[in-house]
Design a protein around this motif. Structure first.
Motif, short mmCIF file in Angstrom:
data_model
loop_
_atom_site.label_atom_id
_atom_site.label_comp_id
_atom_site.label_asym_id
_atom_site.label_seq_id
_atom_site.Cartn_x
_atom_site.Cartn_y
_atom_site.Cartn_z
N THR A 279 0.85 -1.19 0.00
CA THR A 279 0.00 0.00 0.00
C THR A 279 0.88 1.24 0.00
O THR A 279 2.11 1.15 0.10
N LEU A 280 0.26 2.41 -0.10
CA LEU A 280 0.96 3.69 -0.14
C LEU A 280 0.76 4.42 1.19
O LEU A 280 -0.39 4.66 1.60
N VAL A 281 1.85 4.78 1.85
CA VAL A 281 1.79 5.49 3.12
C VAL A 281 2.63 6.75 3.02
O VAL A 281 3.78 6.70 2.57
N LEU A 282 2.06 7.88 3.41
CA LEU A 282 2.78 9.15 3.43
C LEU A 282 2.94 9.61 4.87
O LEU A 282 1.99 9.56 5.66
N LYS A 283 4.17 10.05 5.22
CA LYS A 283 4.43 10.57 6.55
C LYS A 283 5.35 11.78 6.44
O LYS A 283 6.27 11.80 5.61
N GLY A 284 5.08 12.79 7.27
CA GLY A 284 5.92 13.98 7.29
C GLY A 284 6.10 14.49 8.71
O GLY A 284 5.77 13.80 9.68
N VAL A 285 6.61 15.69 8.82
CA VAL A 285 6.87 16.30 10.13
C VAL A 285 6.28 17.71 10.15
O VAL A 285 6.51 18.50 9.22
N THR A 286 5.53 18.00 11.19
CA THR A 286 5.02 19.35 11.41
C THR A 286 5.23 19.71 12.88
O THR A 286 5.30 18.84 13.75
N GLU A 287 5.34 21.01 13.13
CA GLU A 287 5.52 21.45 14.51
C GLU A 287 4.20 21.43 15.26
O GLU A 287 4.17 21.27 16.48
N ARG A 288 3.08 21.60 14.53
CA ARG A 288 1.77 21.52 15.17
C ARG A 288 0.97 20.39 14.52
O ARG A 288 1.20 20.04 13.37
N ARG A 289 0.03 19.87 15.25
CA ARG A 289 -0.77 18.76 14.75
C ARG A 289 -1.77 19.26 13.72
O ARG A 289 -2.45 20.27 13.93
N LEU A 290 -1.88 18.55 12.61
CA LEU A 290 -2.88 18.89 11.60
C LEU A 290 -4.25 18.39 12.04
O LEU A 290 -4.36 17.34 12.69
N ALA A 291 -5.28 19.14 11.69
CA ALA A 291 -6.65 18.74 12.00
C ALA A 291 -7.39 18.47 10.70
O ALA A 291 -7.57 19.37 9.88
N ASP A 292 -7.78 17.23 10.49
CA ASP A 292 -8.50 16.83 9.28
C ASP A 292 -9.89 16.38 9.67
O ASP A 292 -10.06 15.30 10.24
N PRO A 293 -10.93 17.15 9.37
CA PRO A 293 -12.29 16.77 9.76
C PRO A 293 -12.76 15.48 9.09
O PRO A 293 -13.66 14.82 9.60
N ASP A 294 -12.15 15.12 7.96
CA ASP A 294 -12.55 13.89 7.28
C ASP A 294 -11.85 12.66 7.84
O ASP A 294 -12.26 11.53 7.55
N GLY A 295 -10.78 12.85 8.59
CA GLY A 295 -10.11 11.73 9.24
C GLY A 295 -9.16 10.96 8.36
O GLY A 295 -8.63 9.92 8.77
N ALA A 296 -8.89 11.43 7.14
CA ALA A 296 -7.94 10.73 6.29
C ALA A 296 -6.51 10.92 6.77
O ALA A 296 -5.66 10.06 6.60
N VAL A 297 -6.25 12.07 7.39
CA VAL A 297 -4.92 12.40 7.91
C VAL A 297 -4.96 12.39 9.43
O VAL A 297 -5.88 12.97 10.03
N TYR A 298 -4.02 11.74 10.04
CA TYR A 298 -3.90 11.75 11.50
C TYR A 298 -2.43 11.85 11.85
O TYR A 298 -1.55 11.59 11.02
#
Length: 507
Positions: A279-298
Motif C-alpha cells: 500500500t501507499l503510506v505518506l508521513k511527514g513532520v510538522t511542529e503543530r498537529r494537523l486537524a483533518d475533519p474527514d479523518g484521512a490524515v492523522y
C-alpha cells in the motif's frame, strides 16, 4: 557512555512485519548493513473486507529471517559477530492486533490493518468519544484497532467475549506479540502502534471514560511508552529461536509507515516520505498537529517532539501482484513506457474501501476509458498510483502542512527505476532515494537511538543514495489525464469538486 568507536562497533537489529513478508536487517552505528533475512507471510481474506493472519506464522517467520540475518554475521567473521548486537526494535502494520491469554498465547487470529469489518462499531466508537477524537485529530475508521476490538467484544465467540468482559484477555499489537515472545513475558507497547487503538497522545493514557462507555475493560490494553524505550531483554527461548544473544535489549517500536520515515531520515519539519509497498503510506513532520475533519490524515507524536502527520491508502504495489500475477515487472515497465499517458484510468484497489487521500469504506476499484493492450492497463496502474500520491500531497497542503521540504521515496516499489521516475514526473518534484529505504532499517535506527534523540541518530546513520529529477515536459504530458482522474473521483463523490480543482495545481 559509549565512545564513538564503541557505538560504531555495536550492531542494531530492525524488524519489519509487512503484509507479505517479514524482514530483519542488522546495521552498524554508521548505517552500514551487515546482515539481513526475509521470510514470507500469507494472509486469508473473506467477504466484508475481512483480512487476517496467524500470529504463530509471524513468530516462525521472525525466527527464520533472524537466523538468516545472524548467520550472515557469522559468515563475515569475528569482527561482525552476533555478540556485538546491542538492541532490537520491531515495526508492524498499523492497527493489526490479536487477543492473547494471560500467558501470551493467541486466542484469535490477527485482524489486519485493512480489515474493515467493524463498520457499525466504528460509528459507536466515534460517538462514544467524539469530543476527545476531535481534539486529537482522529476520525475513527472501521479498520482501526479500537472498533475491531469492540467488534470482538460484541460478535466473537462466547469465550472471547467473556474473556474481554472480565479482563482475562490481552490486546497485543503485532509488534507487541513478537516482542513478548522474544522476551518471554509481557511487554509495553509504543504510542505509535497504540494510536489506532484509541490512545490519547495528549493525555499520555488510554481514554478511560470512552472505554467505560464502550464497555471495554482497560486491563485488556497494554502499558504504553515512547518509541525507543527499553521494554525487556531477549530471553533464553527467544535467543534459541532467533539467534539473537540472550539479554539483548528490546526497544519499543513504531508502525511501519513511521519506520519507513525514519529510514528516509525525514524527521525535520517540512520533510516528507512516501513509502510505496503493498500500500501507499505518506508521513511527514510538522511542529503543530494537523486537524483533518474527514479523518484521512492523522498525526503520530514525534519521539523528539512535534508531530508525524500522514495517512495510509489501500492502493499500492499490491495491485500489480493482484492484477498481473506472475508478470515480469522489468519487461512490463519497459512496455508501460510506451503509454504515457495511458488511455485507461483506474483506481487499483484490491478490496473494498479507501482510507487516504479520502475516507470511503464503500470505494470499489474502477477502470474507465479505452484499452490498447495489457501493457496499457499496466501503465494505467503505475500512473494512477502516482496520481493518488500527488492528490495525497494536495490534501496535506490544503490542511496547512508545509510540503515544500525534501521529498523521500522508500518501500519496495523503489526497486523499479521506471516507476520511481514516473512518480517524480507526475509529482513535478525532485525525489530522493535513501541508500537503504526499508522500514527494517528504520527500526535499526530506532534501536540505536534508544531513549536518546532519534533525529540525531538518523542523521548519523541514514545516507542518501541519489536524487531523481522530473523529466522535462513530463508534467504537461500527464496534466490532462490527471485532471480526468480527479474528475472521475469527484463524479463518484469520493472527493469534492473544490478539492479536485485545488489538486490540479502542482504540489
Amino acid at each position: 557512555m559509549r565512545t564513538v568507536d564503541a557505538e560504531h562497533a555495536a550492531l542494531w537489529v530492525g524488524v519489519d512485519v509487512g503484509t507479505q513478508s517479514l524482514r530483519v536487517l542488522i546495521a552498524d552505528g554508521t548505517g552500514r548493513e551487515v546482515g539481513r533475512g526475509t521470510s514470507r507471510l500469507h494472509s486469508q481474506r473473506a467477504a466484508g473486507s475481512r483480512h487476517w493472519q496467524r500470529p504463530e506464522d509471524w513468530w516462525d517467520a521472525f525466527g527464520s529471517a533472524c537466523r538468516e540475518a545472524t548467520a550472515a554475521l557469522a559468515g563475515a567473521g569475528q569482527a561482525s559477530s552476533a555478540s556485538r548486537i546491542a538492541g532490537v526494535a520491531i515495526a508492524a502494520t498499523s492497527g493489526t492486533f490479536l487477543l492473547a491469554d494471560e500467558a501470551g498465547s493467541p486466542c484469535t487470529p490477527a485482524l489486519m490493518y485493512d480489515d474493515a469489518r467493524a463498520v457499525a462499531q466504528a460509528a459507536q466508537v466515534q460517538a462514544a468519544g467524539s469530543e476527545r477524537w476531535t481534539a486529537l485529530g482522529y476520525a475513527i475508521q472501521p479498520a482501526w484497532a479500537l472498533p475491531k476490538l469492540l467488534w470482538l467484544a460484541q460478535q466473537a465467540s462466547p469465550p472471547i467475549r467473556a474473556g474481554l468482559a472480565d479482563g482475562r484477555l490481552r490486546l497485543l499489537h503485532c509488534a507487541d506479540y513478537l516482542a513478548s515472545r522474544l522476551h518471554g513475558g509481557p511487554v509495553a507497547t509504543d504510542w505509535s502502534n497504540a494510536l489506532k487503538t484509541g490512545y490519547d497522545c495528549d493525555l499520555g493514557a488510554w481514554p478511560a471514560d470512552v472505554l467505560d462507555r464502550l464497555g471495554i475493560d482497560p486491563m485488556v490494553l497494554p502499558a504504553v511508552v515512547r518509541p525507543g524505550s527499553a521494554i525487556g531483554t531477549v530471553g533464553r527461548d527467544g535467543a534459541r529461536h532467533t539467534g539473537l544473544p540472550a539479554g539483548t535489549p528490546i526497544r519499543a517500536g513504531l508502525t511501519d509507515g513511521c519506520a519507513a520515515q525514519v529510514a528516509a531520515g525525514a524527521l525535520r519539519p517540512g520533510a516528507w516520505n512516501s513509502v510505496l509497498g503493498t500500500t501507499l503510506v505518506l508521513k511527514g513532520v510538522t511542529e503543530r498537529r494537523l486537524a483533518d475533519p474527514d479523518g484521512a490524515v492523522y498525526s503520530h507524536r514525534h519521539p523528539d517532539g512535534g508531530w508525524l502527520p500522514g495517512g495510509a491508502s489501500n492502493i499500492g504495489a499490491g495491485a500489480l501482484a493482484a492484477w498481473f500475477p506472475g508478470v515480469d515487472h522489468e519487461r512490463a515497465d519497459a512496455d508501460a513506457a510506451r503509454h504515457e499517458p495511458a488511455d485507461r484510468l483506474v483506481y487499483p484497489l484490491t478490496a473494498t474501501g479507501e482510507r487516504f487521500p479520502f475516507v470511503r469504506p464503500d470505494a470499489e476499484p474502477f477502470e474507465i476509458g479505452g484499452l490498447v493492450d495489457g501493457s496499457d492497463r499496466y501503465a494505467a496502474v503505475l500512473q494512477s498510483v502516482a496520481y493518488v500520491e500527488r492528490l495525497c500531497y494536495a490534501v496535506l497542503r490544503r490542511l496547512g502542512a508545509d510540503v515544500t521540504g525534501a521529498l523521500f521515496l522508500t518501500g519496495g516499489a523503489t526497486a523499479s527505476p521506471y516507476w520511481t521516475q514516473l512518480r517524480a514526473d507526475i509529482l513535478g518534484r525532485a525525489v530522493r532515494l535513501p541508500d537503504c529505504p526499508e522500514p527494517a532499517f528504520g527500526m535499526a535506527v530506532v534501536a540505536a537511538a534508544g531513549d536518546g534523540p532519534l533525529t540525531e541518530t538518523a542523521r548519523r546513520m541514514v545516507r542518501a543514495s541519489r536524487t531523481v529529477e522530473p523529466r522535462p515536459g513530463a508534467a504537461a504530458r500527464f496534466a490532462d489525464t490527471y485532471r480526468r482522474f480527479l474528475d472521475a473521483l469527484a463524479a463518484r463523490g469520493w472527493i469534492s469538486d473544490d478539492l479536485a480543482r485545488y489538486a490540479q495545481e502542482l504540489t
